[in-house]
Design a protein around this motif. Structure first.
Motif, short mmCIF file in Angstrom:
data_model
loop_
_atom_site.label_atom_id
_atom_site.label_comp_id
_atom_site.label_asym_id
_atom_site.label_seq_id
_atom_site.Cartn_x
_atom_site.Cartn_y
_atom_site.Cartn_z
N MET A 1 0.83 -1.21 0.00
CA MET A 1 0.00 0.00 0.00
C MET A 1 0.86 1.25 0.00
O MET A 1 0.48 2.28 -0.52
N SER A 2 2.08 1.18 0.59
CA SER A 2 2.97 2.34 0.60
C SER A 2 3.35 2.74 -0.81
O SER A 2 3.47 3.92 -1.13
N GLN A 3 3.53 1.72 -1.71
CA GLN A 3 3.84 2.03 -3.09
C GLN A 3 2.68 2.73 -3.77
O GLN A 3 2.86 3.65 -4.57
N SER A 4 1.45 2.32 -3.43
CA SER A 4 0.27 2.98 -3.98
C SER A 4 0.26 4.44 -3.59
O SER A 4 0.01 5.32 -4.40
N LYS A 5 0.54 4.69 -2.31
CA LYS A 5 0.56 6.08 -1.83
C LYS A 5 1.60 6.89 -2.57
O LYS A 5 1.36 8.02 -2.98
N THR A 6 2.80 6.29 -2.78
CA THR A 6 3.86 7.00 -3.48
C THR A 6 3.42 7.34 -4.89
O THR A 6 3.59 8.47 -5.36
N ILE B 1 1.38 11.71 -8.66
CA ILE B 1 0.47 12.16 -9.72
C ILE B 1 -0.38 13.35 -9.28
O ILE B 1 -0.59 14.28 -10.06
N VAL B 2 -0.86 13.35 -8.03
CA VAL B 2 -1.73 14.45 -7.57
C VAL B 2 -0.94 15.59 -6.93
O VAL B 2 -1.49 16.67 -6.69
N GLY B 3 0.34 15.35 -6.65
CA GLY B 3 1.20 16.41 -6.12
C GLY B 3 0.90 16.82 -4.70
O GLY B 3 1.21 17.95 -4.30
N ASN B 4 0.31 15.93 -3.90
CA ASN B 4 -0.09 16.29 -2.54
C ASN B 4 -0.13 15.01 -1.71
O ASN B 4 -1.01 14.17 -1.91
N SER B 5 0.80 14.86 -0.77
CA SER B 5 0.89 13.61 -0.01
C SER B 5 -0.28 13.45 0.96
O SER B 5 -0.75 12.33 1.21
N LEU B 6 -0.77 14.55 1.54
CA LEU B 6 -1.92 14.46 2.44
C LEU B 6 -3.18 14.04 1.69
O LEU B 6 -3.98 13.22 2.16
N LEU B 7 -3.37 14.61 0.51
CA LEU B 7 -4.50 14.24 -0.32
C LEU B 7 -4.37 12.77 -0.75
O LEU B 7 -5.36 12.03 -0.77
N ALA B 8 -3.15 12.35 -1.07
CA ALA B 8 -2.92 10.94 -1.44
C ALA B 8 -3.30 10.02 -0.29
O ALA B 8 -3.88 8.95 -0.51
N ASP B 9 -2.99 10.43 0.94
CA ASP B 9 -3.39 9.64 2.11
C ASP B 9 -4.91 9.50 2.18
O ASP B 9 -5.44 8.42 2.47
#
Length: 387
Positions: free
Chosen positions: A1-6, A11-19
């Protein structure tokens, strides 16, 4: 799942949004309450959503025009007005304007809509479960989602006689009690990625309700009109909208080996909690954690990422343009769109389209928060060092 988050974060340019996206999809995959489009991992479902938007862009009549923009661009600013083109290489002035409109009005909105649907999975599941606990919904209902829902379109309407066509995209979400032979609809969900009035959303929900009288297809299971039932008096209507908070425009400079770079003080924004409101009996409004501006920022990042993929396709295995030799094919795609957007406002297009081209250029060069409000083309000197 960590790879999915990365991958999602890139792609979306926002790690909090990716979470948030990852958590929302993961909840959907982990519960039997919801029927999602095919996918066994978070990345599967995100990529399916991403591919759906990309396929819509590439199959759109203007998709080829966008590729020509990246590869060939507009005429030189000093050239006379270009009324026509060969349809294969350099764009006419009219085609430049059409392409700018396509990026601004279609591509950005398409990605933004996909993000809102993914983020809405979690709060809709939470809301349905709460309504079950409160006895408003039965315990054996299912939440059908996105591409799993198809409704027939209305071909002809005369007096009260409806003629039905084939199946097309249906509501964003349907709450239903399903058997092999019958579908009982308890609720219709409409998801918006931008601010939208209650009246307009209700009109869209009512159109879905009207189309459901022609039957529905959920996944591979088709229900005929006589097998599709709903109660107008008890039907739930749920609208999902983004939050209203704004992204910060604050920035500072950071020293680098090449001088300095602009850094946003709060590049990702501060998501709030979900909000659930019963606006009137049987009508609910769910407010997402993420705001319209945050979704727009991510959608611009996704269009910019997509341009790098187009660049990869165009420039792989061929000689780079002069001065671009050090770039990867993806970097060439990024550079190409910024260059084309710089030149388009110098061509013979309307003032409105020039403004849109400038807005796109500013966002892609200087970020959404710093570029979206400016009506003039921005330059590095507009951001003097501020440590």
């Amino acid at each position: 799942m960590s790879q999915s988050k990365t991958n999602i974060s890139y792609i979306v340019g926002n790690s909090l949004l990716a979470d948030s996206i990852k958590r929302s999809i993961f909840l959907g995959l982990s519960t039997s309450v919801i029927n999602l489009p095919y996918g066994v991992t978070v990345w599967d479902l995100f990529k399916r959503s991403l591919d759906s938007a990309i396929r819509d862009i590439e199959e759109h009549p203007k998709g080829k025009l966008f590729r020509r923009l990246i590869e060939y661009g507009p005429h030189d600013p000093n050239d006379p007005e270009a009324i026509t083109s060969d349809g294969e290489t350099t764009l006419s002035d009219r085609e430049c304007g059409v392409c700018v409109e396509f990026i601004y009005s279609h591509m950005v909105n398409r990605f933004k809509g996909e993000l809102a649907e993914l983020l809405a999975i979690e709060p809709c599941i939470r809301h349905v479960k709460q309504l079950q606990q409160n006895g408003v919904l039965p315990g054996n209902i299912h939440l059908n989602w996105g591409e799993t829902i198809q409704e027939r379109h209305i071909v002809h309407k005369e007096n009260y006689d409806l003629k039905w066509g084939g199946f097309t995209k249906g509501a964003d979400g349907l709450i239903g009690e399903l058997t092999d032979s019958c579908c009982c609809i308890f609720g219709v969900i409409e998801i918006k990625s931008m601010k939208c009035g209650k009246k307009r959303v209700l009109q869209q929900i009512d159109r879905h309700i009207a189309r459901l009288s022609g039957g529905v297809k959920l996944g591979t299971q088709e229900y005929a009109p006589h097998a599709t039932t709903m109660s107008d008096s008890n039907l739930l209507k749920i609208m999902v909208v983004p939050a209203g908070w704004k992204l910060s425009r604050e920035w500072y400079s950071e020293k680098t080996d090449k001088g300095s770079s602009i850094v946003l003080a709060d590049p990702e924004g501060k998501p709030t909690d979900y909000k659930f409101e019963e606006l009137e009996p049987r009508l609910w409004k769910i407010t997402l954690q993420w705001s319209q501006e945050a979704l727009e920022q991510a959608a611009y990042e996704m269009t910019f990422w997509y341009m790098s993929q187009v660049g990869k396709h165009i420039y792989t295995g061929r000689e780079m343009p002069k001065g671009w030799e050090h770039m990867s094919p993806e970097e060439a795609g990024y550079n190409a769109i910024k260059m084309m957007l710089y030149y388009i406002p110098l061509r013979f297009i309307s003032s409105r389209l020039k403004q849109l081209a400038i807005k796109l250029y500013n966002v892609y060069c200087f970020s959404y928060p710093l570029g979206i409000d400016s009506k003039e083309m921005l330059w590095p000197q507009d951001f003097p060092n501020k440590y």
